[in-house]
Design a protein around this motif. Structure first.
Motif, PDB file in Angstrom:
ATOM      1  N   GLY A  67       0.765  -0.978  -0.305  1.00 48.15           N
ATOM      2  CA  GLY A  67       0.348   0.176  -0.302  1.00 48.15           C
ATOM      3  C   GLY A  67       0.817   1.505   0.291  1.00 48.15           C
ATOM      4  N   SER A  68       0.165   2.491  -0.163  1.00 48.96           N
ATOM      5  CA  SER A  68       1.100   3.599  -0.075  1.00 48.96           C
ATOM      6  C   SER A  68       0.133   4.605   2.126  1.00 48.96           C
ATOM      7  N   GLU A  69       1.671   5.121   1.798  1.00 48.91           N
ATOM      8  CA  GLU A  69       1.273   6.281   3.071  1.00 48.91           C
ATOM      9  C   GLU A  69       2.152   7.896   3.301  1.00 48.91           C
ATOM     10  N   ILE A  70       1.127   8.296   3.397  1.00 47.20           N
ATOM     11  CA  ILE A  70       1.672   9.744   3.642  1.00 47.20           C
ATOM     12  C   ILE A  70       2.686  10.594   4.733  1.00 47.20           C
ATOM     13  N   SER A  71       3.736  10.708   4.868  1.00 51.05           N
ATOM     14  CA  SER A  71       4.304  11.044   6.655  1.00 51.05           C
ATOM     15  C   SER A  71       4.306  12.638   6.267  1.00 51.05           C
ATOM     16  N   ALA A  72       4.421  12.989   7.445  1.00 45.89           N
ATOM     17  CA  ALA A  72       5.215  14.300   7.215  1.00 45.89           C
ATOM     18  C   ALA A  72       6.801  14.335   8.398  1.00 45.89           C
ATOM     19  N   VAL A  73       7.232  13.173   7.785  1.00 47.87           N
ATOM     20  CA  VAL A  73       8.617  12.572   8.576  1.00 47.87           C
ATOM     21  C   VAL A  73       9.132  12.222   7.170  1.00 47.87           C
ATOM     22  N   THR A  74      10.199  12.891   7.206  1.00 49.22           N
ATOM     23  CA  THR A  74      11.595  12.914   6.175  1.00 49.22           C
ATOM     24  C   THR A  74      12.796  12.656   6.197  1.00 49.22           C
ATOM     25  N   SER A  75      13.580  12.164   5.700  1.00 45.02           N
ATOM     26  CA  SER A  75      14.957  11.764   6.121  1.00 45.02           C
ATOM     27  C   SER A  75      15.552  12.956   6.319  1.00 45.02           C
ATOM     28  N   ARG A  76      16.010  13.846   7.482  1.00 46.92           N
ATOM     29  CA  ARG A  76      17.423  14.626   7.362  1.00 46.92           C
ATOM     30  C   ARG A  76      18.136  14.683   6.584  1.00 46.92           C
ATOM     31  N   MET A  77      18.541  13.838   5.044  1.00 48.30           N
ATOM     32  CA  MET A  77      19.241  14.791   4.587  1.00 48.30           C
ATOM     33  C   MET A  77      18.258  15.444   3.213  1.00 48.30           C
ATOM     34  N   VAL A  78      17.000  14.827   2.987  1.00 51.58           N
ATOM     35  CA  VAL A  78      15.731  15.715   2.064  1.00 51.58           C
ATOM     36  C   VAL A  78      16.523  17.373   1.853  1.00 51.58           C
TER      37      VAL A  78
ATOM     38  N   VAL B 260      15.155  24.359   7.168  1.00 56.32           N
ATOM     39  CA  VAL B 260      15.327  23.287   8.683  1.00 56.32           C
ATOM     40  C   VAL B 260      14.533  22.636   9.019  1.00 56.32           C
ATOM     41  N   ARG B 261      15.935  22.170   9.706  1.00 54.90           N
ATOM     42  CA  ARG B 261      14.825  20.700   9.708  1.00 54.90           C
ATOM     43  C   ARG B 261      14.471  20.818  11.848  1.00 54.90           C
ATOM     44  N   LEU B 262      12.943  20.260  12.021  1.00 54.37           N
ATOM     45  CA  LEU B 262      12.905  19.723  13.463  1.00 54.37           C
ATOM     46  C   LEU B 262      12.961  18.565  13.716  1.00 54.37           C
ATOM     47  N   ARG B 263      13.064  18.200  15.226  1.00 57.90           N
ATOM     48  CA  ARG B 263      12.358  16.724  15.584  1.00 57.90           C
ATOM     49  C   ARG B 263      11.620  17.209  17.153  1.00 57.90           C
ATOM     50  N   PRO B 264      11.230  16.209  17.258  1.00 55.23           N
ATOM     51  CA  PRO B 264      11.041  15.918  18.800  1.00 55.23           C
ATOM     52  C   PRO B 264      12.646  15.147  19.909  1.00 55.23           C
ATOM     53  N   SER B 265      12.455  15.837  20.805  1.00 57.01           N
ATOM     54  CA  SER B 265      14.060  14.952  21.004  1.00 57.01           C
ATOM     55  C   SER B 265      14.008  13.738  21.658  1.00 57.01           C
ATOM     56  N   PRO B 266      14.681  12.913  21.702  1.00 60.84           N
ATOM     57  CA  PRO B 266      14.860  11.127  21.849  1.00 60.84           C
ATOM     58  C   PRO B 266      14.333  11.379  23.395  1.00 60.84           C
ATOM     59  N   SER B 267      14.388  12.453  24.167  1.00 65.47           N
ATOM     60  CA  SER B 267      14.007  11.877  25.559  1.00 65.47           C
ATOM     61  C   SER B 267      12.374  12.287  25.800  1.00 65.47           C
TER      62      SER B 267
ATOM     63  N   ASP C 211      16.005   7.164   5.988  1.00 63.21           N
ATOM     64  CA  ASP C 211      15.717   7.088   7.112  1.00 63.21           C
ATOM     65  C   ASP C 211      14.785   7.947   7.532  1.00 63.21           C
ATOM     66  N   PRO C 212      13.508   7.955   7.502  1.00 62.82           N
ATOM     67  CA  PRO C 212      12.833   9.320   8.238  1.00 62.82           C
ATOM     68  C   PRO C 212      13.036   9.363   9.377  1.00 62.82           C
ATOM     69  N   SER C 213      12.661  11.116   9.682  1.00 63.26           N
ATOM     70  CA  SER C 213      13.264  11.127  11.580  1.00 63.26           C
ATOM     71  C   SER C 213      13.092  12.424  11.640  1.00 63.26           C
ATOM     72  N   VAL C 214      12.684  13.601  10.409  1.00 62.98           N
ATOM     73  CA  VAL C 214      12.619  14.544  11.072  1.00 62.98           C
ATOM     74  C   VAL C 214      11.707  15.567  10.325  1.00 62.98           C
ATOM     75  N   TYR C 215      11.509  16.238  11.202  1.00 60.36           N
ATOM     76  CA  TYR C 215      10.149  17.813   9.704  1.00 60.36           C
ATOM     77  C   TYR C 215      11.036  18.111   8.879  1.00 60.36           C
ATOM     78  N   THR C 216      10.913  17.936   8.460  1.00 63.07           N
ATOM     79  CA  THR C 216      11.771  19.085   7.371  1.00 63.07           C
ATOM     80  C   THR C 216      11.046  20.769   6.526  1.00 63.07           C
ATOM     81  N   TYR C 217      11.461  21.537   6.719  1.00 66.47           N
ATOM     82  CA  TYR C 217      10.962  22.980   6.224  1.00 66.47           C
ATOM     83  C   TYR C 217      11.811  23.945   5.324  1.00 66.47           C
TER      84      TYR C 217
END
Length: 816
Positions: A69-80, A95-102, A223-229
């Protein structure tokens, strides 16, 4: 001339206080409700509008597609972001933002240690892309140093006190994740209508953020992990990004995508559209735009109901005002002048109602309704001259709309009839008045039915069995490797407590699953290799027993014998259906790193996401945390969810026991807990809030409609006073007369029941489409709504008609 009209309006106001009060109160309540809804809608529709470059900022989202199937995600790779800005000149910055690991993160300063769940990691140029009100510090240098941090005013108040200047915190140090951070910048609290919410920003440099020249860039793209703006030029055509996305795929990802049998397509989401229009997973800022439409419709309905109420009341008093109109005509007043006079009177009433409405809105700040509205009721928006003028102009328009029909109707009364004190009594006028009342009844009935049906749906979700036991489950977040390594000690302690029936751990909580979809390769019974996307759930020993999740085939991890070459996993029933396995036990699944996993058991389907989403393929892995050799720099990031099965009625005692235990074993972390049932219900907080709002305004709509019914009752009894007197002389009882007078309103309620029920059925049918699990639309709800509206309408009619029906017929006929 207008001063003369206002003077007469004042006289009429004090001459007929009841009539004026009903009109002004009805309009005031409607305007107040409209203001409240408008303020709420304004907040929803202007999300992220505080950013000066809002029209130029876009979020990059990705659509992952494969055989599953397919899925649209707000999270992308930190390299995009780095690659787009490097290779395509259209992109000015990222600019990249992501929640803290803790999350939440324990932050300490001196003796003050607090948990914060609004911590994000950002690139150093975050203040160039997004607008912040800076209170102290330099945005050009903030977050450049890996150990620098930017914090909000609320954060400063929590650690330095409300009375201190923000500059006092600049240069101060805080402790988090085993490291020291220096406060380099302080910004004002973000507006509530910003989809990104944070009080602390950590520097991405602290986490060694990769740049475009990173040798592992291509591998990291998967490896999607961040929000990219990204920041684009003004008036950039978003459609042009399609060709860039295609080129990006062919340049960097096509070869690996062919091997993985997966494709990733990138799209741009305008910043302003994220809150209401985003279709992505992984973004908790997404709102239900259906509610926005409903609230807008309610605001319009409230005003229309008030207009109908005013029209009914004004025309019902035609006989009382007939002589006044006749005198004006005898003295030479033209119909045009009379129309202007009556419109001036209605505008005058509307402006008085506006003043009262502003007072009501201010009072509402101290009522529970303010909390239902999100605690944001404030008239500060009206301080803006432009906004204030719009509100005043809207009230004038409301007065003109409300008064237009009565003005045309009253000014058309013939002079001879007017001097005799007789108003118009044409059938068309009567039909119009009944139509207005019908609209009021139908609107009230529809709003009530919608509120009842929405409540029924959410009650259905609340009582729906998700496939696991959610009652009496206490959740404690274990933050840091130090406490996670003490799990054997904890389990031993729990085993000695009669109030704790069982304990387990997991990396995810039901309803709070990671949004990432992991791709694996599996074989069907035919031997065909297919790519299948999985949600991955990691659970510890005894999880199935503690959560009462049924194992339908195979064995649990504790019973499975490891082969050494494969990793044992459990799958859910939906996985078996998707892959068409006849015998799932022993089936092999492989990830993109070559790790082979073997199915050792099948669990019964359970809802690991909220009930707006159907059950998807799930892979369950065994979680056996052992961090004794983990480097000190990484130890603070480790966490687990501890889930305790507590005996019925022993919750308070267990919480007190845990507070004491954790203060001894983990003194650096303040003890906090939550109940699983509360956590699951929190997912539907916005829906419950919307229903509370709809229910509140339904009651208000009924109140305004009652005022309109009072006008209809007054008109009806006034027109039939002579008939009532004759009937009483001929022996009719008061009850019989009241029944006769109520026949009209009963017929209107019957028509409103049909039309209102059909309308609400259509509205709720569309709303239910957003839920994978839905309650049926119960026709009895429409019966209940009809009964509520009918009883209130009849009560209003009877209260007005009783006075006339009980009057002395001699007095009634003498007046005629």
């Amino acid at each position: 001339m207008f001063s003369h009209y206002i003077k007469i309006s004042f006289r009429n106001l004090f001459r007929d206080k009841l009539y004026a009060s009903i009109n002004i109160i009805g309009l005031a309540i409607s305007i107040a409700c409209c203001l409240l809804l408008t303020l709420n809608l304004y907040s929803e529709l202007t999300y992220d509008g505080h950013n000066e470059n809002a029209d130029r900022i876009h979020r990059v989202v990705q659509q992952l597609s494969n055989a599953g199937g397919s899925e649209i995600s707000a999270v992308t790779s930190r390299m995009v972001g780095p690659l787009l800005v490097r290779d395509y000149p259209e992109f000015e910055s990222f600019v990249r933002l992501r929640p803290s690991p803790s999350d939440p993160m324990l932050i300490a300063r001196g003796d003050t240690a607090l948990n914060w769940d609004s911590v994000m990691i950002a690139d150093q140029n975050v203040f160039e892309v997004f607008t912040h009100e800076l209170l102290a510090g330099n945005s050009d240098t903030a977050l450049v140093d890996p150990n620098s941090v930017a914090v909000s005013q609320s954060f400063v108040n929590a650690y330095f006190g409300n009375g201190n200047s923000p500059t006092a915190a600049i240069g101060e140090t805080i402790e988090a994740m085993g490291s020291s951070f220096r406060i380099d910048l302080i910004f004002a609290d973000l507006p509530k209508n910003a989809h990104l919410q944070y009080d602390i920003l950590l520097s991405y440099n602290f986490f060694n953020a990769p740049n475009a020249d990173n040798p592992n860039a291509l591998a990291l793209l998967w490896d999607p992990s961040v929000y990219t703006y990204v920041m684009l030029p003004a008036e950039y055509d978003v459609n042009e990004f399609d060709s860039i996305a295609a080129d990006f795929w062919n340049r960097y990802m096509a070869d690996a995508g062919a091997q993985r049998e997966t494709r990733i397509d990138y799209y741009l989401e305008p910043l302003r559209s994220i809150h209401l229009q985003s279709q992505t997973v992984g973004s908790d800022a997404i709102a239900n735009k259906y509610y926005v439409t409903i609230f807008f419709a309610i605001a319009v309905i409230m005003l229309l109901v008030a207009c109908a109420n005013y029209m009914n009341m004004a025309t019902a008093r035609s006989a009382q005002r007939a002589k006044e109109i006749g005198v004006h005509k005898v003295l030479g007043a033209s119909r045009k002048q009379l129309i202007i006079f009556f419109l001036s009177e209605s505008v005058f009433f509307s402006l008085l109602a506006l003043i009262l409405a502003l007072v009501l809105v201010e009072i509402i700040r101290f009522t529970p309704l303010n909390q239902i509205l999100g605690g944001g009721v404030s008239l500060s928006l009206l301080i803006n001259p432009t906004t204030g003028l719009i509100v005043v102009f809207g009230s004038i328009v409301l007065g003109l709309v409300s008064g237009l029909y009565p003005a045309l109707y009253l000014s058309a009364i013939l002079t001879t009839r007017a001097l005799q004190g007789i108003g118009n009594s044409g059938g068309q006028i009567w039909i119009t008045r009944k139509g207005l009342t019908l609209f009021q009844l139908m609107s009230s009935l529809s709003v009530i039915a919608c509120a009842l049906l929405m409540t029924k749906q959410l009650d259905y979700i609340r009582s729906y069995s998700p496939g696991f036991d959610k009652e009496n489950k206490l959740i404690v977040r274990l933050q840091g490797a130090d406490i996670v390594d003490k799990l054997p000690i904890l389990k031993n302690e729990f085993g000695q407590q009669n109030s704790i029936l069982g304990s387990t751990i997991s990396l995810e909580l039901p309803g709070q699953m990671e949004d990432s979809l992991y791709l694996f390769t599996a074989n069907r019974d035919s031997g065909e290799a297919v790519a299948q996307g999985f949600r991955v759930f990691r659970m510890g020993d005894d999880y199935l027993d503690v959560m009462r999740i049924e194992l339908v085939a195979g064995s649990d991890f504790e019973e499975a014998s490891g082969t050494g070459a494969t990793m044992p996993i459990l799958v859910n029933e939906e996985t078996v259906r998707r892959l068409a396995w006849t015998n799932p036990i022993g089936q092999l699944i492989e990830n993109d790193r070559g790790t082979v996993l073997q199915v050792v058991g099948v669990v019964k389907d359970f809802n690991f996401q909220d009930l707006s989403v159907g059950i998807e393929p799930l892979m369950v892995t065994h979680d056996e945390p052992d961090y004794k050799s983990l480097p000190a720099s990484s130890r603070p990031y480790v966490y687990r969810w501890l889930i305790l099965d507590v005996a019925e009625g022993e919750m308070a005692e267990t919480i007190a026991y845990l507070d004491t235990l954790f203060s001894e074993l983990d003194p650096d972390q303040p003890f906090s807990y939550q109940l699983l049932e509360d956590t699951l219900n929190e997912m539907y907080r916005s829906q419950y809030r919307a229903i509370d709002l709809i229910g509140s305004f339904a009651l208000i709509s009924i109140l305004i409609s009652c005022l309109g019914l009072f006008g209809l009752s007054a008109f009806t009894t006034q027109q039939r006073r002579k008939e009532i007197g004759i009937r009483k002389i001929l022996g009719a009882s008061v009850l019989r007369i009241i029944i006769m007078l109520s026949q009209t309103i009963l017929s209107l309620v019957a028509i409103a029941a049909i039309t209102g029920s059909l309308l609400s059925w259509w509205i709720i049918g569309n709303w239910l489409e957003s839920f994978a699990y839905r309650a049926s639309i119960d026709p009895l709800v429409f019966v209940l709504a009809t009964v509520i509206v009918g009883v209130i309408a009849l009560a209003t009619m009877i209260l007005e008609s009783y006075k006339t029906a009980n009057a002395n017929p001699a007095d009634t006929l003498r007046c005629q």
